[in-house]
Design a protein around this motif. Structure first.
Motif, PDB file in Angstrom:
ATOM      1  N   PHE A  45      82.845  68.304  34.732  1.00  0.00           N
ATOM      2  CA  PHE A  45      82.635  68.980  33.451  1.00  0.00           C
ATOM      3  C   PHE A  45      82.299  70.440  33.718  1.00  0.00           C
ATOM      4  O   PHE A  45      82.030  70.840  34.858  1.00  0.00           O
ATOM      5  CB  PHE A  45      81.500  68.320  32.648  1.00  0.00           C
ATOM      6  N   TRP A  49      74.853  70.217  32.556  1.00  0.00           N
ATOM      7  CA  TRP A  49      74.605  68.858  32.081  1.00  0.00           C
ATOM      8  C   TRP A  49      73.438  68.283  32.884  1.00  0.00           C
ATOM      9  O   TRP A  49      73.139  68.755  33.985  1.00  0.00           O
ATOM     10  CB  TRP A  49      75.826  67.973  32.263  1.00  0.00           C
ATOM     11  N   ASP A  74      75.110  58.829  34.875  1.00  0.00           N
ATOM     12  CA  ASP A  74      75.302  59.122  33.461  1.00  0.00           C
ATOM     13  C   ASP A  74      74.857  60.560  33.221  1.00  0.00           C
ATOM     14  O   ASP A  74      73.745  60.947  33.616  1.00  0.00           O
ATOM     15  CB  ASP A  74      74.469  58.189  32.577  1.00  0.00           C
ATOM     16  N   CYS A  99      77.008  66.901  23.935  1.00  0.00           N
ATOM     17  CA  CYS A  99      78.117  66.684  24.867  1.00  0.00           C
ATOM     18  C   CYS A  99      79.351  66.097  24.204  1.00  0.00           C
ATOM     19  O   CYS A  99      80.436  66.078  24.803  1.00  0.00           O
ATOM     20  CB  CYS A  99      77.681  65.795  26.028  1.00  0.00           C
ATOM     21  N   HIS A 100      79.240  65.614  22.979  1.00  0.00           N
ATOM     22  CA  HIS A 100      80.352  64.917  22.350  1.00  0.00           C
ATOM     23  C   HIS A 100      81.557  65.844  22.158  1.00  0.00           C
ATOM     24  O   HIS A 100      81.437  66.963  21.670  1.00  0.00           O
ATOM     25  CB  HIS A 100      79.940  64.363  20.986  1.00  0.00           C
ATOM     26  N   ILE A 104      86.265  66.658  29.809  1.00  0.00           N
ATOM     27  CA  ILE A 104      85.929  65.959  31.046  1.00  0.00           C
ATOM     28  C   ILE A 104      87.047  66.239  32.044  1.00  0.00           C
ATOM     29  O   ILE A 104      88.232  66.160  31.698  1.00  0.00           O
ATOM     30  CB  ILE A 104      85.775  64.445  30.803  1.00  0.00           C
ATOM     31  N   LEU A 157      85.013  57.808  27.136  1.00  0.00           N
ATOM     32  CA  LEU A 157      85.689  58.966  26.564  1.00  0.00           C
ATOM     33  C   LEU A 157      85.931  58.762  25.070  1.00  0.00           C
ATOM     34  O   LEU A 157      85.944  57.646  24.556  1.00  0.00           O
ATOM     35  CB  LEU A 157      86.999  59.225  27.302  1.00  0.00           C
ATOM     36  N   CYS A 179      84.530  63.892  26.137  1.00  0.00           N
ATOM     37  CA  CYS A 179      83.340  63.055  26.182  1.00  0.00           C
ATOM     38  C   CYS A 179      83.133  62.331  24.856  1.00  0.00           C
ATOM     39  O   CYS A 179      83.249  62.922  23.777  1.00  0.00           O
ATOM     40  CB  CYS A 179      82.122  63.909  26.502  1.00  0.00           C
ATOM     41  N   SER A 181      81.588  58.132  23.216  1.00  0.00           N
ATOM     42  CA  SER A 181      80.572  57.080  23.296  1.00  0.00           C
ATOM     43  C   SER A 181      81.229  55.715  23.132  1.00  0.00           C
ATOM     44  O   SER A 181      80.648  54.797  22.556  1.00  0.00           O
ATOM     45  CB  SER A 181      79.509  57.294  22.214  1.00  0.00           C
ATOM     46  N   PRO A 188      76.633  59.314  22.980  1.00  0.00           N
ATOM     47  CA  PRO A 188      77.652  60.024  23.756  1.00  0.00           C
ATOM     48  C   PRO A 188      77.123  60.468  25.127  1.00  0.00           C
ATOM     49  O   PRO A 188      76.028  61.028  25.229  1.00  0.00           O
ATOM     50  CB  PRO A 188      77.980  61.223  22.867  1.00  0.00           C
ATOM     51  N   HIS A 189      77.917  60.187  26.143  1.00  0.00           N
ATOM     52  CA  HIS A 189      77.579  60.588  27.504  1.00  0.00           C
ATOM     53  C   HIS A 189      78.803  60.357  28.381  1.00  0.00           C
ATOM     54  O   HIS A 189      79.769  59.708  27.971  1.00  0.00           O
ATOM     55  CB  HIS A 189      76.383  59.804  28.045  1.00  0.00           C
ATOM     56  N   LEU A 190      78.745  60.873  29.594  1.00  0.00           N
ATOM     57  CA  LEU A 190      79.790  60.600  30.582  1.00  0.00           C
ATOM     58  C   LEU A 190      79.226  59.699  31.659  1.00  0.00           C
ATOM     59  O   LEU A 190      78.210  60.019  32.276  1.00  0.00           O
ATOM     60  CB  LEU A 190      80.295  61.895  31.218  1.00  0.00           C
TER      61      LEU A 190
END
Length: 260
Positions: A45, A49, A74, A99-100, A104, A157, A179, A181, A188-190
């Motif tokens: 990214f 983060w 995460d 982050c949404h 990515i 994603l 990114c 959820s 929402p996260h990676l």
């Protein structure tokens, strides 16, 4: 198939995979001393983060007993107050999270070998628990094969956000998705990990050697994660990350190290 049935199938696959790996590795699973990634990986990214799950020891591990995800991470974006959601927005709306929808990226050169794009975002119930959205716990995901038989898995994603196809060659830093959820997710996260094989269920995760990373303890991290960190938790950086670190691409020529 309903959500409960889909989750049951996923759980059975994971349990079966763990049994296969227990026989295959018999206590010789990859570790940070002898089994770290042979490839050096970039952050998947842009911008700063924060690691909210993950490390290379049991005390900080994402999921120590789930071998594929033992060394997973995460990532979210936190503000200076330790919040992942904009304070003036609806926390039940995925779009309210910093982050949404952000790009990515491929962490190294490789070839896309799997891409799942059919999952909705999981409902955010505001209870901090993981909930299920769609037919795959990874949600919408991209799996990239790199050198040395290593595969990067980028998960949760955004629906409609996967931007690559199976068989496509990608370069380090190329966008592969957005990114979200989706799948099993609380917000929402990676989710990112490197696995030693293509199968999500029977391939062990390996400690990820990151390069070109600037890191510092995230301000007010305890507001996002009250779990205490073990003494010396950041001693494995570089090249390994640990929850509580705010990370971003380092400037050219700048070494990967924590500020003194």
């Amino acid at each position: 198939m309903g959500k409960k049935a889909e989750l049951f199938v996923q759980s059975v696959k994971q349990a079966g995979g763990l049994m296969v790996m227990a026989v295959r590795y018999s206590g010789k699973e990859p570790d940070k001393r002898t089994g770290a990634s042979r490839e050096e990986y970039a952050l998947p990214f842009e911008g700063a983060w924060t690691v909210v799950n993950g490390g290379v020891v049991k005390e900080t591990s994402h999921s120590w007993d789930v071998l594929t995800q033992r060394y997973a991470y995460d990532f979210v974006i936190l503000d200076d107050e330790g919040r992942s959601c904009r304070p003036d927005a609806d926390p039940a709306d995925p779009a309210s999270y910093y982050c949404h929808g952000l790009p990515i990226l491929a962490p190294a050169d490789g070839v896309v070998v799997e891409a799942g794009a059919s999952c909705p975002n999981a409902t955010i119930w505001l209870d901090g628990k993981v909930h299920f959205g769609g037919g795959d716990i990874r949600g919408n995901y991209v799996l990239v094969e790199h050198a040395h038989g290593e595969f990067s898995c980028l998960c949760h994603l955004m629906p409609g956000g996967v931007s690559v196809e199976v068989g496509q060659e990608v370069r380090r830093g190329q966008q592969v998705g957005l990114c979200g959820s989706s799948g099993c997710s609380s917000e929402p996260h990676l989710h990112f990990h490197i696995q030693q094989g293509q199968s999500f269920y029977t391939s062990p995760g390996v400690p990820v050697r990151f390069a070109g990373v600037a890191a510092a303890p995230a301000p007010n991290y305890e507001a996002a994660d009250p779990r205490p960190l073990p003494p010396g938790a950041y001693g494995d950086f570089p090249p390994f990350l640990t929850r509580g670190l705010c990370v971003e691409l380092s400037r050219e020529g700048e070494p990967s190290r924590l500020p003194s």
